[in-house]
Design an enzyme around this catalytic site. Structure first.
Site, PDB file in Angstrom:
ATOM      1  CB  CYS A 114      -1.032   0.264   1.017  1.00  0.00           C
ATOM      2  SG  CYS A 114      -1.670  -1.613   1.022  1.00  0.00           S
ATOM      3  CG  HIS A 250      -3.437   4.047   1.683  1.00  0.00           C
ATOM      4  ND1 HIS A 250      -3.889   3.369   0.530  1.00  0.00           N
ATOM      5  CD2 HIS A 250      -3.416   2.980   2.384  1.00  0.00           C
ATOM      6  CE1 HIS A 250      -4.190   1.934   0.412  1.00  0.00           C
ATOM      7  NE2 HIS A 250      -3.988   1.635   1.280  1.00  0.00           N
ATOM      8  CG  ASN A 280      -6.885  -0.909   1.085  1.00  0.00           C
ATOM      9  OD1 ASN A 280      -6.138   0.017   0.124  1.00  0.00           O
ATOM     10  ND2 ASN A 280      -5.972  -1.322   1.832  1.00  0.00           N
TER      11      ASN A 280
HETATM   12  O1  UT7 Z   1      -3.680  -1.206   3.640  1.00  0.00           O
HETATM   13  C1  UT7 Z   1      -3.015  -1.508   4.109  1.00  0.00           C
HETATM   14  C2  UT7 Z   1      -3.240  -0.900   5.231  1.00  0.00           C
HETATM   15  N1  UT7 Z   1      -4.460  -1.178   6.167  1.00  0.00           N
HETATM   16  C3  UT7 Z   1      -5.061  -0.901   6.528  1.00  0.00           C
HETATM   17  O2  UT7 Z   1      -4.351   0.217   6.692  1.00  0.00           O
HETATM   18  C4  UT7 Z   1      -6.642  -1.669   7.682  1.00  0.00           C
HETATM   19  C5  UT7 Z   1      -6.319  -0.298   9.194  1.00  0.00           C
HETATM   20  N2  UT7 Z   1      -7.633  -1.960   9.611  1.00  0.00           N
HETATM   21  C6  UT7 Z   1      -8.250  -1.707   9.563  1.00  0.00           C
HETATM   22  O3  UT7 Z   1      -8.769  -0.490   8.449  1.00  0.00           O
HETATM   23  C7  UT7 Z   1      -9.331  -1.905  10.841  1.00  0.00           C
HETATM   24  O4  UT7 Z   1      -9.137  -2.458  11.483  1.00  0.00           O
HETATM   25  C8  UT7 Z   1     -10.802  -2.820  10.051  1.00  0.00           C
HETATM   26  C9  UT7 Z   1     -12.117  -1.923   9.474  1.00  0.00           C
HETATM   27  C10 UT7 Z   1      -9.933  -4.007   9.603  1.00  0.00           C
HETATM   28  C11 UT7 Z   1     -11.351  -3.887  11.486  1.00  0.00           C
HETATM   29  O5  UT7 Z   1     -11.492  -2.587  12.312  1.00  0.00           O
HETATM   30  P1  UT7 Z   1     -11.472  -2.977  13.929  1.00  0.00           P
HETATM   31  O6  UT7 Z   1     -12.373  -0.966  14.577  1.00  0.00           O
HETATM   32  O7  UT7 Z   1     -10.387  -2.950  13.732  1.00  0.00           O
HETATM   33  O8  UT7 Z   1     -12.739  -4.013  14.069  1.00  0.00           O
HETATM   34  P2  UT7 Z   1     -11.717  -5.325  14.608  1.00  0.00           P
HETATM   35  O9  UT7 Z   1     -11.144  -5.571  14.050  1.00  0.00           O
HETATM   36  O10 UT7 Z   1     -10.951  -5.253  15.909  1.00  0.00           O
HETATM   37  O11 UT7 Z   1     -12.913  -6.212  14.749  1.00  0.00           O
HETATM   38  C12 UT7 Z   1     -14.091  -5.969  15.483  1.00  0.00           C
HETATM   39  C13 UT7 Z   1     -15.162  -6.873  15.273  1.00  0.00           C
HETATM   40  C14 UT7 Z   1     -14.811  -8.937  15.321  1.00  0.00           C
HETATM   41  O12 UT7 Z   1     -15.662  -9.239  15.779  1.00  0.00           O
HETATM   42  P3  UT7 Z   1     -15.475  -9.329  18.165  1.00  0.00           P
HETATM   43  O13 UT7 Z   1     -14.337 -10.922  17.970  1.00  0.00           O
HETATM   44  O14 UT7 Z   1     -15.132  -8.490  18.587  1.00  0.00           O
HETATM   45  O15 UT7 Z   1     -16.940 -10.587  17.735  1.00  0.00           O
HETATM   46  C15 UT7 Z   1     -14.785  -9.035  14.354  1.00  0.00           C
HETATM   47  O16 UT7 Z   1     -14.923 -10.348  14.087  1.00  0.00           O
HETATM   48  O17 UT7 Z   1     -16.057  -6.954  13.805  1.00  0.00           O
HETATM   49  C16 UT7 Z   1     -15.604  -7.848  12.961  1.00  0.00           C
HETATM   50  N3  UT7 Z   1     -15.433  -8.138  11.537  1.00  0.00           N
HETATM   51  C17 UT7 Z   1     -17.182  -7.841  11.889  1.00  0.00           C
HETATM   52  N4  UT7 Z   1     -18.605  -8.256  11.151  1.00  0.00           N
HETATM   53  C18 UT7 Z   1     -18.943  -7.983  10.877  1.00  0.00           C
HETATM   54  C19 UT7 Z   1     -14.777  -8.215  11.607  1.00  0.00           C
HETATM   55  N5  UT7 Z   1     -14.652  -8.068   9.910  1.00  0.00           N
HETATM   56  C20 UT7 Z   1     -15.972  -7.800  10.042  1.00  0.00           C
HETATM   57  C21 UT7 Z   1     -17.077  -8.000   8.838  1.00  0.00           C
HETATM   58  N6  UT7 Z   1     -18.386  -7.420   8.732  1.00  0.00           N
HETATM   59  N7  UT7 Z   1     -16.857  -7.410   7.770  1.00  0.00           N
END
Ligand code: UT7
Length: 323
Positions: A114, A250, A280
Site C-alpha cells: 500500500c 492512502h 482500499n
Molecule cells: O492498506 C493497508 C493498510 N491496511 C489498513 O490500514 C487496514 C487497517 N485496519 C482497519 O481498517 C480496521 O482494523 C478494520 C476495518 C479492518 C477492522 O476494524 P476494527 O474496528 O479494527 O475491527 P476489529 O478487527 O477489531 O473487529 C471487530 C469485530 C470482530 O468481532 P469480535 O471479535 O469483536 O466479536 C470481528 O470479527 O468485528 C468483526 N468483523 C466483522 N463484522 C461484520 C470483522 N469483519 C467484519 C465484517 N462484518 N466484515
C-alpha cells in the site's frame, strides 16, 4: 536552479463493475452498516475476468498523457507500483510500455504494497533530480480482488481494483520550498511486522495465496506512523502542517484518515477522500485520489500536497509536493 519533478498530467481508470457493500450480505456474516461504520467504504470496483493490472495501468497512463498533451514518445521511464502484477515477470511496467507503443526508455515495478506509490514517486523524483530521466510516468495499479479470501469477512470487504497515473516532468525551479514539484520524501519499513499484513503464497512457495491481515494491529501502527512520516517529510521541506492545502492519504479506512488529519492539526476540509467509492486499492489509492481530486476541482496548481501511506512490510512513507 533546482531540477524538480513536476506533475504535468494525471489520469485514472476504474473497472466497470461496481460492487456495493450490500452484495456481501448474501454470502458473508456482514452488513453494509458494519463496513460503512468501521471503514468508511460504501462500494468498490472489481476488474472483469481477463482484465489485468497492466490493462488498467495503461488506461490510466493514456489518460495522463492526454491530460498533459503529450505522447508515449515523450516519456523516458515508466514506474509501476503494484503487488498484483499480471505475471511473475516481466514487470507490469514493461507491459504498460508495450501497450502504450513506447519502444525506448526503461520501465520497472516497485513493490511496497500500500506504500508502493509513495515509494515509486520518491524513486521517480530521484531519477529526475539526478538527470537519468526527464519525464517519468508513475502509476499505481492493483487487482487485489484476485488475492482475496472470499470467506474472510475481515479482509474481502475492504479492497478494490483500479489504477491511477501521474506524469512527472523535469523543470528547473528556483530551489525554494515555494517551487512546484516534489519537495521532500520520507520512506520507512520495519520487517519485524511482516506477519501483520501479508499474502500467504508466492512463487518460491508454489502457491498464489490470499491476503491475511491483523486489521486492528495495522490500524494502531497506521494512526501512529502516518502523521509522523508526513510531518518528517514536511520538516525536510522546511514546511509544516499549517502550510498544507491537501492531505491526499492512502485510502484504507476513513477512521485512519480522520485520525491522521487530527494528529496533524488539520481539518477534514483539507483531505481528499475517495475511500467510500474505491475501497482500499493498495498502491493505486493515492494516484486515484490525486486524479479524482483534480477532476473534482479540489487540487489546483500551486497547492501544497502531502501524500502518506502504510501497508504490508510494514512499509510506510510520505511525499510533499507542490502541484
Ligand atoms: O492498506 C493497508 C493498510 N491496511 C489498513 O490500514 C487496514 C487497517 N485496519 C482497519 O481498517 C480496521 O482494523 C478494520 C476495518 C479492518 C477492522 O476494524 P476494527 O474496528 O479494527 O475491527 P476489529 O478487527 O477489531 O473487529 C471487530 C469485530 C470482530 O468481532 P469480535 O471479535 O469483536 O466479536 C470481528 O470479527 O468485528 C468483526 N468483523 C466483522 N463484522 C461484520 C470483522 N469483519 C467484519 C465484517 N462484518 N466484515
Amino acid at each position: 536552479m533546482t531540477r524538480r519533478a513536476v506533475v504535468v498530467g494525471t489520469g485514472h481508470y476504474l473497472p466497470e463493475r461496481v460492487v456495493e457493500n450490500a452484495e456481501f450480505e448474501a454470502t458473508l456474516d456482514t452488513t453494509d452498516e458494519w463496513i460503512r461504520s468501521r471503514s468508511g467504504i460504501e462500494r468498490r470496483h472489481f476488474a472483469a475476468e481477463g482484465e489485468t493490472t497492466s490493462d488498467m495501468a495503461a488506461r490510466a497512463a493514456e489518460r495522463a498523457l492526454a491530460d498533459a498533451g503529450l505522447t508515449a514518445d515523450d516519456v523516458d521511464a515508466i514506474v509501476v507500483a503494484t503487488s498484483t502484477p499480471d505475471l511473475t515477470f516481466p514487470s507490469a511496467a514493461t507491459m504498460v510500455q508495450s501497450k502504450l507503443g513506447m519502444t525506448k526508455g526503461f520501465a520497472f515495478d516497485v513493490q511496497a504494497v500500500c506504500a508502493g506509490f509513495v515509494y515509486a514517486l520518491s524513486n521517480a523524483s530521484a531519477l529526475i533530480a539526478s538527470g537519468q530521466a526527464s519525464r517519468v510516468m508513475v502509476i499505481g495499479a492493483e487487482t487485489f480482488s484476485r488475492i482475496m479470501d472470499w470467506t474472510d469477512r475481515s479482509t474481502c470487504v475492504l479492497f478494490g481494483d483500479g489504477a491511477g497515473a501521474l506524469l512527472l516532468e523535469a523543470q528547473d525551479q528556483p530551489g525554494t520550498n515555494k517551487d512546484r514539484g516534489i519537495l521532500a520524501t520520507d520512506l520507512n519499513s520495519d520487517g519485524r511486522y511482516k506477519d501483520l499484513l501479508y499474502v500467504d503464497g508466492g512463487v518460491s512457495t508454489h502457491t498464489t495465496g490470499h491476503l491475511r491481515m491483523q486489521g486492528n494491529q495495522v490500524f494502531r501502527h497506521a494512526v501512529e506512523k502516518l502523521a509522523s512520516t508526513a510531518n518528517t517529510a514536511l520538516d525536510r521541506a522546511g514546511l509544516s502542517a499549517g502550510d498544507v492545502d491537501w492531505i491526499v492519504p492512502h485510502q484504507a479506512n476513513i477512521r485512519i484518515i480522520q485520525g491522521t488529519a487530527k494528529k496533524m492539526g488539520l481539518s477534514m476540509d483539507n483531505v481528499v477522500v475517495t475511500v467510500q467509492d474505491h475501497g482500499n486499492t493498495s498502491a493505486a489509492s493515492i494516484p486515484l485520489a490525486l486524479s479524482v481530486g483534480k477532476d473534482r476541482g479540489q487540487i489546483k496548481e500551486g497547492d501544497l500536497i502531502v501524500t502518506e501511506a502504510i501497508g504490508g512490510g510494514l512499509a510506510w512513507g510520505a511525499v510533499v509536493l507542490r502541484w
